[in-house]
Design a protein around this motif. Structure first.
Motif, PDB file in Angstrom:
ATOM      1  N   PHE A 282       0.829  -1.205   0.000  1.00 42.66           N
ATOM      2  CA  PHE A 282       0.000   0.000   0.000  1.00 42.66           C
ATOM      3  C   PHE A 282       0.862   1.253   0.000  1.00 42.66           C
ATOM      4  O   PHE A 282       1.906   1.306   0.654  1.00 42.66           O
ATOM      5  N   TYR A 283       0.378   2.254  -0.728  1.00 41.26           N
ATOM      6  CA  TYR A 283       1.070   3.531  -0.821  1.00 41.26           C
ATOM      7  C   TYR A 283       0.064   4.635  -0.532  1.00 41.26           C
ATOM      8  O   TYR A 283      -1.095   4.562  -0.928  1.00 41.26           O
ATOM      9  N   GLU A 284       0.545   5.688   0.155  1.00 47.49           N
ATOM     10  CA  GLU A 284      -0.330   6.737   0.662  1.00 47.49           C
ATOM     11  C   GLU A 284      -0.066   8.067  -0.023  1.00 47.49           C
ATOM     12  O   GLU A 284       1.068   8.534  -0.086  1.00 47.49           O
ATOM     13  N   GLY A 285      -1.167   8.665  -0.499  1.00 53.47           N
ATOM     14  CA  GLY A 285      -1.108  10.016  -1.009  1.00 53.47           C
ATOM     15  C   GLY A 285      -1.839  10.935  -0.053  1.00 53.47           C
ATOM     16  O   GLY A 285      -2.274  10.508   1.022  1.00 53.47           O
ATOM     17  N   PRO A 286      -2.034  12.185  -0.421  1.00 54.20           N
ATOM     18  CA  PRO A 286      -2.676  13.136   0.474  1.00 54.20           C
ATOM     19  C   PRO A 286      -4.091  12.733   0.910  1.00 54.20           C
ATOM     20  O   PRO A 286      -4.470  12.959   2.057  1.00 54.20           O
ATOM     21  N   ASN A 287      -4.868  12.134  -0.003  1.00 51.76           N
ATOM     22  CA  ASN A 287      -6.253  11.794   0.369  1.00 51.76           C
ATOM     23  C   ASN A 287      -6.726  10.463  -0.223  1.00 51.76           C
ATOM     24  O   ASN A 287      -7.912  10.245  -0.403  1.00 51.76           O
ATOM     25  N   PHE A 288      -5.779   9.551  -0.477  1.00 53.94           N
ATOM     26  CA  PHE A 288      -6.112   8.301  -1.155  1.00 53.94           C
ATOM     27  C   PHE A 288      -4.993   7.293  -0.928  1.00 53.94           C
ATOM     28  O   PHE A 288      -3.827   7.668  -0.796  1.00 53.94           O
ATOM     29  N   LEU A 289      -5.342   6.017  -0.881  1.00 47.86           N
ATOM     30  CA  LEU A 289      -4.365   4.929  -0.840  1.00 47.86           C
ATOM     31  C   LEU A 289      -4.396   4.194  -2.170  1.00 47.86           C
ATOM     32  O   LEU A 289      -5.430   4.156  -2.830  1.00 47.86           O
ATOM     33  N   VAL A 290      -3.272   3.612  -2.543  1.00 48.35           N
ATOM     34  CA  VAL A 290      -3.223   2.767  -3.738  1.00 48.35           C
ATOM     35  C   VAL A 290      -2.466   1.489  -3.408  1.00 48.35           C
ATOM     36  O   VAL A 290      -1.735   1.416  -2.420  1.00 48.35           O
ATOM     37  N   ILE A 291      -2.648   0.494  -4.258  1.00 50.01           N
ATOM     38  CA  ILE A 291      -1.932  -0.768  -4.156  1.00 50.01           C
ATOM     39  C   ILE A 291      -0.985  -0.871  -5.343  1.00 50.01           C
ATOM     40  O   ILE A 291      -1.396  -0.667  -6.491  1.00 50.01           O
ATOM     41  N   ASN A 292       0.265  -1.203  -5.078  1.00 47.99           N
ATOM     42  CA  ASN A 292       1.218  -1.424  -6.155  1.00 47.99           C
ATOM     43  C   ASN A 292       0.925  -2.798  -6.767  1.00 47.99           C
ATOM     44  O   ASN A 292       1.080  -3.813  -6.095  1.00 47.99           O
ATOM     45  N   PRO A 293       0.498  -2.848  -8.020  1.00 45.30           N
ATOM     46  CA  PRO A 293       0.110  -4.123  -8.626  1.00 45.30           C
ATOM     47  C   PRO A 293       1.271  -5.100  -8.798  1.00 45.30           C
ATOM     48  O   PRO A 293       1.053  -6.310  -8.849  1.00 45.30           O
ATOM     49  N   ASP A 294       2.496  -4.597  -8.859  1.00 47.17           N
ATOM     50  CA  ASP A 294       3.652  -5.476  -9.006  1.00 47.17           C
ATOM     51  C   ASP A 294       4.038  -6.131  -7.678  1.00 47.17           C
ATOM     52  O   ASP A 294       4.733  -7.136  -7.667  1.00 47.17           O
ATOM     53  N   GLU A 295       3.594  -5.551  -6.574  1.00 52.02           N
ATOM     54  CA  GLU A 295       3.927  -6.080  -5.250  1.00 52.02           C
ATOM     55  C   GLU A 295       2.788  -6.907  -4.649  1.00 52.02           C
ATOM     56  O   GLU A 295       3.027  -7.756  -3.799  1.00 52.02           O
ATOM     57  N   CYS A 296       1.563  -6.659  -5.077  1.00 47.58           N
ATOM     58  CA  CYS A 296       0.393  -7.365  -4.540  1.00 47.58           C
ATOM     59  C   CYS A 296       0.489  -8.854  -4.880  1.00 47.58           C
ATOM     60  O   CYS A 296       0.767  -9.228  -6.013  1.00 47.58           O
TER      61      CYS A 296
END
Length: 107
Positions: free
Chosen positions: A26-40
């Motif tokens: 998981f990676y965190e931005g100012p108002n949203f999280l994302v999942i790195n598809p290469d690491e999931c």
């Protein structure tokens, strides 16, 4: 296959999902999280932990939100890795369940 964070995370940013991720994708931005598809690793542990129901398997992304696969990939390269739970954003209750929040995504 990967899991994808979608629209309802924007302006909520619960981090319950982060705690259960065995590979810290998981990676965190100012108002949203994302999942790195290469690491999931497609373990599916994060999906039921999301109070906003914003995480989906890439083959089950809701209609109209398919672009979030690319958004997760793109922003995981620039956002900061997050490995511990934090409080959601201050107005999360106001925004949880509001549709079409892509316009509010801060990159």
């Amino acid at each position: 296959m990967t899991f994808v964070v979608t629209d309802n995370c924007i302006l909520c940013k619960y981090t319950d999902c982060v705690e259960v991720c065995p590979v810290d994708c998981f990676y965190e931005g100012p108002n949203f999280l994302v999942i790195n598809p290469d690491e999931c690793i497609d373990c599916a542990l994060c999906e039921p932990e999301c109070p906003a129901n914003a995480i989906f398997s890439e083959d089950e992304i809701p209609e109209g939100q398919e672009g979030f696969l690319q958004i997760n990939e793109e922003l995981s390269a620039t956002f900061t890795n997050i490995t511990e739970k934090k409080d959601p954003l201050p107005d999360y209750e106001k925004w949880d369940g509001v549709s079409d929040k892509l316009q509010y995504l801060e990159r």
